[in-house]
Every structure is written in C-alpha cells, then in structure tokens.
Design a protein around this motif. Structure first.
Motif, PDB file in Angstrom:
ATOM      1  N   GLN A  37      87.800   9.129  -6.210  1.00  0.00           N
ATOM      2  CA  GLN A  37      88.964   9.999  -6.333  1.00  0.00           C
ATOM      3  C   GLN A  37      88.868  10.936  -7.530  1.00  0.00           C
ATOM      4  O   GLN A  37      89.602  11.918  -7.624  1.00  0.00           O
ATOM      5  N   PHE A  38      87.956  10.626  -8.458  1.00  0.00           N
ATOM      6  CA  PHE A  38      87.615  11.566  -9.522  1.00  0.00           C
ATOM      7  C   PHE A  38      86.199  11.280  -9.976  1.00  0.00           C
ATOM      8  O   PHE A  38      85.669  10.175  -9.773  1.00  0.00           O
ATOM      9  N   ALA A  39      85.572  12.278 -10.561  1.00  0.00           N
ATOM     10  CA  ALA A  39      84.222  12.132 -11.086  1.00  0.00           C
ATOM     11  C   ALA A  39      84.230  12.408 -12.579  1.00  0.00           C
ATOM     12  O   ALA A  39      84.981  13.261 -13.060  1.00  0.00           O
ATOM     13  N   GLY A  40      83.402  11.683 -13.303  1.00  0.00           N
ATOM     14  CA  GLY A  40      83.151  12.014 -14.699  1.00  0.00           C
ATOM     15  C   GLY A  40      81.821  12.736 -14.767  1.00  0.00           C
ATOM     16  O   GLY A  40      80.818  12.240 -14.245  1.00  0.00           O
ATOM     17  N   SER A  41      81.794  13.922 -15.355  1.00  0.00           N
ATOM     18  CA  SER A  41      80.547  14.688 -15.359  1.00  0.00           C
ATOM     19  C   SER A  41      80.390  15.474 -16.653  1.00  0.00           C
ATOM     20  O   SER A  41      81.315  16.163 -17.087  1.00  0.00           O
ATOM     21  N   ASP A  42      79.213  15.363 -17.240  1.00  0.00           N
ATOM     22  CA  ASP A  42      78.899  16.126 -18.442  1.00  0.00           C
ATOM     23  C   ASP A  42      78.402  17.526 -18.114  1.00  0.00           C
ATOM     24  O   ASP A  42      77.899  18.235 -18.992  1.00  0.00           O
ATOM     25  N   ALA A  43      78.527  17.912 -16.871  1.00  0.00           N
ATOM     26  CA  ALA A  43      78.212  19.275 -16.439  1.00  0.00           C
ATOM     27  C   ALA A  43      79.225  19.660 -15.371  1.00  0.00           C
ATOM     28  O   ALA A  43      79.574  18.852 -14.512  1.00  0.00           O
TER      29      ALA A  43
END
Length: 372
Positions: free
Chosen positions: A97-103
């Motif tokens: 339902q959500f993503a954690g992304s450093d880009a």
C-alpha cells in the motif's frame, strides 16, 4: 513545469517536543478533513498498512511504526526492508500500500503505476533526508578527506591500496596503511546505490563513466552484500574494506570521509545534508502533488554535503477503498509531522524536513482519495 527551489529553510531547526497529534481518519468525512479536525474528533484509524522498500530508513521506520501504533490502538504498520527497487515494484503491482524508496519513481514507473493507483498514478512524498557515508575500516583512522574523483577511483577498483598517492595527497599528516582496498557494494536494487552513483556520475564524470542506477555495474570487481546492514557488517568484518551506506547505520570502528565541495572538505552530518537539499529543484513533468526532488550533486554551497539521499514514501493518488486511503493518510500525516520528523531524527540522525518541504508533503497527503 518550471523547476523551483525548495527554499532556504531546509537547514535543521530545533523542533520542540509536543503532544503527538495524529490524523484520525475514521470519521465519515475523513478523506476530506484536515488532521486537526480529525484529531479533535477523537476517532482513530484501525487496520494494517503494508509497506515494502528501502532498508536505509530502518531506524526511522521503527520509530514511525511505534509512534503511530501507540496513538492508534488497532492500527499497525508492517514494513519489509527489501530495497527501494522492490518497494517501487510493489506499489506498481499492488502488493503493497506504500513503498519506501531512496529514489523517486522514474517516468516509466510512474506510467506503470496508473494501472493500480488511478489516472494520476503514484506520487512521491519526501519523508527522510540523510547523508550517505563513505565508510571504511582502517586501523586507528576515523576520518579521511576525499574528493569525488578519488572516491570514484576507489569504487572502480583503480586504487589498490590505502596509501595510494591520490589518497595521500588529500590527507597530509595521516599515516595511511599499505592495506588492500576492498570496495563493497549493494547486491540488491538500491536507492542508496542510485543516489551514490548519481553523485559520482555528476561530480566525477571523467572517472565514473557509468550512468546512475540502482543496480551496481556488473563489470566492476569487489565484494557485495544485501541491504544497508549487509554492507556495513561486511566492512566491519573486513580490514581495508569501504562502502557507501546511510549514515544512521555507520558506527563502531568504522571511519567516514569528509567530501570536497568547492574548495573545502565537508564533514558528514544531517545539517550538511539538509544544506545540499536546499539546492534541489522540483522534477519536471510531474503533477502538483508529486514532491520529487532533483538534487544538485555539483553544488559548491559552503557546508553542503552532496552525497545525500532523500527517501520517499511512494503512495497511490487513488486507493480502491476509503478505509485504505484514510489509513495511508493517517500514517503519512504522522510521518511528516513535527513529531514524526523528530522521532526519525532522534532514531536515525536524519535531517527533519524543512517547513517548505513539509508543507508540500502535507498538501500531497491531503490530495489522496478513494474510488469508493
């Protein structure tokens, strides 16, 4: 869309601790009301929110999960730190339902996200600013000075030993060991890798001839390990090893490099990372509610540390149900709040969002809606 600077308020301000005010989104008009209105109503969200993504934000995520759950009995957040690339794939295919992304999402990823996230696709919400450390394991040495070209040569395997003349020239008075350099890179698709290689490609293009990417260039030799914890452990266990990792994960016997910016060497810190983000601009061609930032890796601003990542929570602009949309809005509202940013800073040495960036993030969160 014309790129605009995010303002000069990105430098850290002291955040006063206060009562934890969370969005209570369970009311009938939750998706359209403000966090203050929802909190005043005393209604709390319930359910389980699933996220997948960056491992760099592990300490901050633990703090956010705990803070959110303590104020919302019956609401939990599950997060699997499988890497930024895995997170972006998960939001696109609907398995998270959500993503954690450093880009931030690439243009093709944004287009692909519309199948699950509605006509406007997914949006990038900045939640975490942190410097990426060039961390090394050298006996009795905790600090080194390096410029972009030398860092690039180290990670390309062009510098074989730590007493190489290129390193020695930048570190007068430091007794460097005749010890093999062992570069260690991420084995997974990593936003930290994307940001690190973006810095090298921009700041040392004559040496780093590969394009910025989340997957390390296969032609380069060296060791590799999965996740932030994996590369840090490998370097900790290997004298002469060096890696790139979120600064929050670097401790113990590892040293870190100051990076040359303009005519000075800037020591790694949250404050210096925040100054680098000041030079960032909005990514062209994105919607008004997408807060993706294009960083200036070649900045010469005094005190700025350009090897920095802005980590995003990538969320759908439209969810299938109101219950899911409300839960996402409640969690993200806490994450970008003063309380949430302070929790992350205390746990992970990150730089809180500037007021300007915080306001943009809050507006993006408020724009999230549901199909039904």
């Amino acid at each position: 869309m014309k790129a605009t600077r995010f303002g000069r308020n990105a430098a850290i301000a002291v955040i006063a601790a206060g009562a934890l005010a969370l969005t209570a989104c369970g009311s009938d008009n939750a998706t359209g009301s403000t966090p203050a209105t929802q909190a005043a109503a005393g209604v709390k969200v319930t359910g389980t929110l699933t996220g997948i993504g960056a491992s760099s934000t592990g300490a901050a995520m633990d703090a956010w999960k705990a803070g959110f759950a303590s104020a919302n009995q019956g609401a939990t957040v599950q997060y699997s730190p499988d890497g930024s690339g895995a997170g972006r794939k998960a939001i696109i295919d609907g398995s998270a339902q959500f993503a954690g992304s450093d880009a931030y999402l690439k243009d093709d990823e944004l287009a692909a996200s519309k199948a699950k996230c509605g006509a406007d696709g997914a949006i990038n919400i900045p939640v975490y600013i942190s410097p990426i450390a060039v961390a090394f394991n050298l006996p009795d040495i905790k600090e080194l000075k390096l410029d972009a070209a030398t860092v690039a040569k180290i990670f390309r395997g062009e510098i074989a030993t730590w007493n190489d003349p290129a390193i020695a020239a930048l570190n007068a008075g430091v007794t460097l060991p005749n010890l093999k350099v062992t570069p260690v890179n991420r084995s997974d698709d990593s936003g930290t890798t994307t940001n690190f290689t973006d810095y090298l490609a921009a700041a040392a293009p004559e040496v780093w001839t590969d394009k910025a990417a989340g997957i390390w260039p296969a032609a380069l030799k060296g060791e590799n390990a999965k996740g932030t914890s994996g590369v840090v452990k490998t370097v900790t266990d290997t004298p002469g090893a060096v890696t790139y990792a979120d600064d929050s994960a670097v401790s113990g016997k590892l040293g870190t490099a100051s990076i040359k910016v303009g005519t000075e060497f800037v020591k790694i810190s949250a404050e210096a990372a925040a100054k680098a983000v000041e030079a960032g601009k909005a990514v062209d061609g994105r919607s008004a509610n997408d807060v993706a930032i294009k960083l200036d890796r070649k900045t010469t601003a005094s005190g700025a540390y350009p090897v920095v990542l802005v980590s995003y929570h990538v969320v759908c602009s439209t969810y299938e149900t109101k219950a899911v949309a409300d839960l996402v809005k409640a969690f993200e509202s806490y994450v970008v709040s003063d309380a949430g940013q302070k929790a992350a800073a205390d746990a992970a040495k990150s730089a809180p969002l500037s007021k300007t960036l915080q306001d943009k993030a809050k507006a993006a969160i408020e724009s999230i809606k549901a199909k039904a």
